[in-house]
Design an enzyme around this catalytic site. Structure first.
Site, PDB file in Angstrom:
ATOM      1  N   ARG A 138     -29.850 -10.895 -31.464  1.00  0.00           N
ATOM      2  CA  ARG A 138     -29.959 -11.894 -32.533  1.00  0.00           C
ATOM      3  C   ARG A 138     -31.298 -11.731 -33.253  1.00  0.00           C
ATOM      4  O   ARG A 138     -32.323 -11.413 -32.634  1.00  0.00           O
ATOM      5  CB  ARG A 138     -29.884 -13.287 -31.898  1.00  0.00           C
ATOM      6  CG  ARG A 138     -29.905 -14.458 -32.868  1.00  0.00           C
ATOM      7  CD  ARG A 138     -28.669 -14.516 -33.691  1.00  0.00           C
ATOM      8  NE  ARG A 138     -28.458 -15.824 -34.298  1.00  0.00           N
ATOM      9  CZ  ARG A 138     -27.531 -16.066 -35.215  1.00  0.00           C
ATOM     10  NH1 ARG A 138     -26.734 -15.088 -35.627  1.00  0.00           N
ATOM     11  NH2 ARG A 138     -27.366 -17.267 -35.707  1.00  0.00           N
ATOM     12  N   THR A 155     -18.683 -12.334 -40.887  1.00  0.00           N
ATOM     13  CA  THR A 155     -19.359 -11.220 -40.275  1.00  0.00           C
ATOM     14  C   THR A 155     -18.272 -10.240 -39.820  1.00  0.00           C
ATOM     15  O   THR A 155     -17.259 -10.126 -40.480  1.00  0.00           O
ATOM     16  CB  THR A 155     -20.248 -11.730 -39.128  1.00  0.00           C
ATOM     17  OG1 THR A 155     -20.697 -10.623 -38.396  1.00  0.00           O
ATOM     18  CG2 THR A 155     -19.516 -12.640 -38.179  1.00  0.00           C
ATOM     19  N   THR A 173     -23.545  -9.128 -37.575  1.00  0.00           N
ATOM     20  CA  THR A 173     -23.504  -9.916 -38.799  1.00  0.00           C
ATOM     21  C   THR A 173     -24.778  -9.800 -39.620  1.00  0.00           C
ATOM     22  O   THR A 173     -25.840  -9.476 -39.086  1.00  0.00           O
ATOM     23  CB  THR A 173     -23.312 -11.409 -38.426  1.00  0.00           C
ATOM     24  OG1 THR A 173     -23.184 -12.164 -39.605  1.00  0.00           O
ATOM     25  CG2 THR A 173     -24.479 -11.949 -37.630  1.00  0.00           C
ATOM     26  N   GLU A 215     -25.060 -12.656 -41.375  1.00  0.00           N
ATOM     27  CA  GLU A 215     -24.796 -14.084 -41.601  1.00  0.00           C
ATOM     28  C   GLU A 215     -23.806 -14.236 -42.751  1.00  0.00           C
ATOM     29  O   GLU A 215     -22.630 -14.085 -42.562  1.00  0.00           O
ATOM     30  CB  GLU A 215     -26.100 -14.881 -41.773  1.00  0.00           C
ATOM     31  CG  GLU A 215     -26.088 -16.237 -42.439  1.00  0.00           C
ATOM     32  CD  GLU A 215     -24.968 -17.230 -42.084  1.00  0.00           C
ATOM     33  OE1 GLU A 215     -24.286 -17.081 -41.065  1.00  0.00           O
ATOM     34  OE2 GLU A 215     -24.780 -18.159 -42.876  1.00  0.00           O
ATOM     35  N   GLU A 230     -30.035 -14.592 -41.749  1.00  0.00           N
ATOM     36  CA  GLU A 230     -29.676 -15.284 -40.506  1.00  0.00           C
ATOM     37  C   GLU A 230     -30.488 -16.548 -40.254  1.00  0.00           C
ATOM     38  O   GLU A 230     -30.014 -17.477 -39.591  1.00  0.00           O
ATOM     39  CB  GLU A 230     -29.865 -14.327 -39.327  1.00  0.00           C
ATOM     40  CG  GLU A 230     -28.850 -14.501 -38.228  1.00  0.00           C
ATOM     41  CD  GLU A 230     -27.469 -14.029 -38.627  1.00  0.00           C
ATOM     42  OE1 GLU A 230     -26.537 -14.837 -38.576  1.00  0.00           O
ATOM     43  OE2 GLU A 230     -27.334 -12.861 -39.020  1.00  0.00           O
ATOM     44  N   SER A 290     -22.791 -18.959 -33.645  1.00  0.00           N
ATOM     45  CA  SER A 290     -21.465 -19.318 -33.140  1.00  0.00           C
ATOM     46  C   SER A 290     -20.708 -18.087 -32.643  1.00  0.00           C
ATOM     47  O   SER A 290     -19.540 -18.190 -32.255  1.00  0.00           O
ATOM     48  CB  SER A 290     -20.623 -19.954 -34.258  1.00  0.00           C
ATOM     49  OG  SER A 290     -21.256 -21.100 -34.737  1.00  0.00           O
ATOM     50  N   GLY A 305     -16.498 -15.590 -38.888  1.00  0.00           N
ATOM     51  CA  GLY A 305     -16.057 -16.879 -39.437  1.00  0.00           C
ATOM     52  C   GLY A 305     -17.035 -18.022 -39.258  1.00  0.00           C
ATOM     53  O   GLY A 305     -16.614 -19.179 -39.205  1.00  0.00           O
ATOM     54  N   GLY A 306     -18.350 -17.722 -39.142  1.00  0.00           N
ATOM     55  CA  GLY A 306     -19.318 -18.809 -39.004  1.00  0.00           C
ATOM     56  C   GLY A 306     -18.936 -19.700 -37.831  1.00  0.00           C
ATOM     57  O   GLY A 306     -18.532 -19.217 -36.773  1.00  0.00           O
TER      58      GLY A 306
HETATM   59  N1  GLU Z   1     -24.318 -16.371 -38.759  1.00  0.00           N
HETATM   60  C1  GLU Z   1     -23.096 -16.717 -38.107  1.00  0.00           C
HETATM   61  C2  GLU Z   1     -23.361 -17.051 -36.660  1.00  0.00           C
HETATM   62  O1  GLU Z   1     -24.192 -16.478 -36.050  1.00  0.00           O
HETATM   63  C3  GLU Z   1     -22.125 -15.583 -38.118  1.00  0.00           C
HETATM   64  C4  GLU Z   1     -21.741 -15.194 -39.480  1.00  0.00           C
HETATM   65  C5  GLU Z   1     -20.377 -15.620 -39.855  1.00  0.00           C
HETATM   66  O2  GLU Z   1     -19.402 -15.162 -39.317  1.00  0.00           O
HETATM   67  O3  GLU Z   1     -20.277 -16.434 -40.698  1.00  0.00           O
HETATM   68  O4  GLU Z   1     -22.711 -17.904 -36.131  1.00  0.00           O
END
Ligand code: GLU
Length: 585
Positions: free
Chosen positions: A97, A398, A416, A418, A437, A465, A485-486
């Site tokens: 990360r 991502t 990702t 982000e 990120e 996530s 998918g955040g």
């Molecule tokens: N930044 C998101 C996370 O770490 C992932 C990116 C995404 O899939 O939107 O949860």
């Protein structure tokens, strides 16, 4: 068609004519890959064919994705990898990360001129949002632990694709088009992705010689070229003084990332999260991601009810309610464990799950947001205290991919930038986009009078996530899954596990099934087919907000006679590319 010279893996030709079609499902032996693009899947299969491990193949796949899926992958980003090692029979994880600069504090996203948080668009499209990228360090660490090949060998397929070019897909064209207002702000980004002022046409060949040169430099000089050498210097310069285009309309806040931050960066070995679910062992990623704790807590809650015996509508009601509760706890307790005490063990305990499960009304959806529980002192089932409204996490994308090798080792790796296109800043002369990120931190406290575990601090990892997951049965890998998918990543992974284990769907069907995501919000975000297919959920009190697509999963399962079933998306995000080394007839 495929060649190997002195141990150097050479990618197949990138011309459109030579590329096999993208298929979402494949079955066979000798190893498997499911990833976003055909070129990355082919590169991984080639490494497997030549005796590489799942870790070797994963590095080749990830590096090619940095070329062919550049808005969501690559050197400028970070991720989390879960590994099942067939030799030791153990599951391990690596946390790659991004980290905040050492000078950051919880006011990172507060505009000193106004004392107010920056507008989200301004924060995202700026050097301020960029954390130290972790992917490259993660690749190196994975190879140290489980690789047969060296990093320089495994970067060769990506170098070739970057140099030869590759056909622009409808997905890439769409992503660039959606981001063109951001991409045109920076001269380096516009030059690469808006040639002549517009996104490259579908089917045209996109070359990235700067990225080929960057990968070559890393191949020659190792990861130091990135974390303490000339690439790092170029990167920090781009963060501190973004290359604004002559006609830029933004004045982005400057980033603080310095070479010292890159030098200090380490990818971390962590124990995985682990829970038992209906006789299977589910391994996920521990904080700084909230993936493993939230998927695990929700499964623990669900395990107290035999979903397979319920009518499908009621079983889905339980799925949505368990997810709602687990999300409340995620918001309250999960952050970077180097900075906050995360009660990981307690969040995943059966005693906590028992108390949380008794909050589920079998026939009525709880009004969301619901309040978090207390994993340190679960108590008994008492009326809920007042809830704190959840903060909307961004649902952007991502990528996730999975690999299995012929020995049965498995990689589940989500990586990702982000948001699609990250910060929109391509490092000049280097050919890769930088992440945004750090916008995964909360800009201001979100937990009312309780402390917020996800505020920025120097060197801290923003809460993720991402939920790369590997499920074992009788001590052997059963299936692996993950998704972009955040904050919907967690529910996508959870839903696929429930689809596969409780509802008995095949893995391809479990992946393809319509999705719904309950993240402790007043309405459930769901795909139109889920809403249309489950009208009965309204009688339980669930209301929906439609979203065209949720996630884009990649999964694989060990099936009969040593075969692997590779399962990606048939349609979401224009489909996933699944492949196996030796297809079954
Ligand atoms: N930044 C998101 C996370 O770490 C992932 C990116 C995404 O899939 O939107 O949860």
């Amino acid at each position: 068609m495929l060649a190997v010279t002195a141990g150097v893996v050479v990618a197949p030709s990138a011309s459109a004519a030579a590329l096999p079609p993208k298929v979402p499902v494949a079955k066979g032996t000798g190893g498997a890959v499911v990833s976003d693009t055909v070129q990355s899947t082919l590169a991984g299969l080639d490494v497997l064919r030549r005796g590489g491990t799942a870790a070797d193949a994963a590095v080749a796949v990830a590096a090619v994705l940095g070329v062919t899926d550049p808005n969501v992958a690559g050197l400028g980003g970070g991720g989390y990898l879960v590994y099942y090692d067939a030799r030791s029979g153990r599951v391990s994880t690596i946390d790659g990360r991004e980290t905040a600069p050492s000078t950051a504090d919880e006011k990172l996203f507060i505009d000193p001129a106004t004392g107010q948080p920056y507008a989200f668009f301004d924060a995202v499209t700026s050097g301020l949002s960029v954390g130290t990228p972790g992917n490259l360090a993660l690749w190196q660490r994975a190879l140290q632990r489980w690789g047969h090949y060296d990093l320089d060998d495994l970067l060769q397929p990506a170098i070739k694709v970057a140099e030869d070019g590759f056909p622009v897909t409808t997905q890439l064209n769409k992503e660039i088009d959606q981001n063109k207002d951001r991409f045109k702000q920076f001269s380096s980004t516009a030059a690469l992705y808006l040639p002549g002022g517009a996104p490259p046409a579908v089917g045209s060949t996109l070359r990235n010689p700067d990225l080929a040169k960057t990968y070559r430099e890393i191949a020659r000089h190792g990861t130091d070229a990135f974390y303490s050498g000339s690439i790092g210097r170029d990167l920090t310069k781009a963060v501190q003084n973004p290359p604004l285009a002559a006609n830029a309309t933004v004045k982005p806040p400057k980033g603080k990332l310095a070479l010292g931050d890159l030098r200090a960066y380490r990818a971390l070995d962590h124990d995985p999260t682990h829970i038992e679910y209906r006789g299977a062992d589910v391994y996920g990623i521990a904080p700084s991601s909230s993936g493993g704790t939230t998927v695990g807590e929700a499964l623990n809650i669900l395990e107290r009810t035999d979903l397979s015996k319920l009518d499908r509508t009621q079983a889905l009601h339980y799925y949505l309610e368990a997810s709602k509760l687990a999300y409340a706890d995620r918001g309250r307790y999960v952050g970077d464990p180097k900075f906050v005490d995360v009660p990981t063990k307690q969040l995943l305990s059966d005693s906590f799950a028992a108390v949380r499960a008794c909050r589920i009304d079998p026939i009525r959806a709880a009004v969301a947001p619901v309040a978090p529980g207390n994993p340190l002192n679960p108590g008994s089932c008492t009326p809920p205290p007042p809830a704190v409204a959840p903060v909307a996490d961004h649902e952007v994308h991502t990528n996730h991919f999975v690999v299995a090798d012929k020995w049965g080792s498995v990689v589940s790796y989500t990586n990702t930038l982000e948001q699609i296109g990250g910060s929109a800043i391509v490092v000049p002369g280097r050919g890769f986009l930088l992440n945004n990120e750090l916008t995964d931190f909360n800009f201001t406290p979100t937990q009312g009078t309780a402390p917020d575990p996800n505020l920025a601090a120097g060197g801290k990892r923003p809460r993720s996530s991402m939920s790369p997951t590997i499920v074992l049965k009788h001590g052997k890998p059963w299936f692996a899954v993950g998704s972009p998918g955040g904050s919907t990543i967690i529910t996508t992974v959870l839903q696929i596990i429930v689809n596969r284990i409780d509802f008995g769907l095949s893995l391809p069907d479990a992946v393809a099934a319509p999705r719904a995501s309950q993240r402790n919000t007043p309405t459930v975000t769901a795909e139109p087919a889920f809403i249309a297919g489950n009208p009965g959920l309204a009688t339980y009190g669930h209301t929906f907000t439609a979203q065209a697509e949720i996630g884009a999963a990649a999964a694989l399962e060990f099936v009969d006679h040593g075969q692997v079933l590779a399962a990606g998306e048939p349609t979401r995000r224009t489909g996933t590319s699944a492949g196996v080394v030796r297809p079954s007839r």
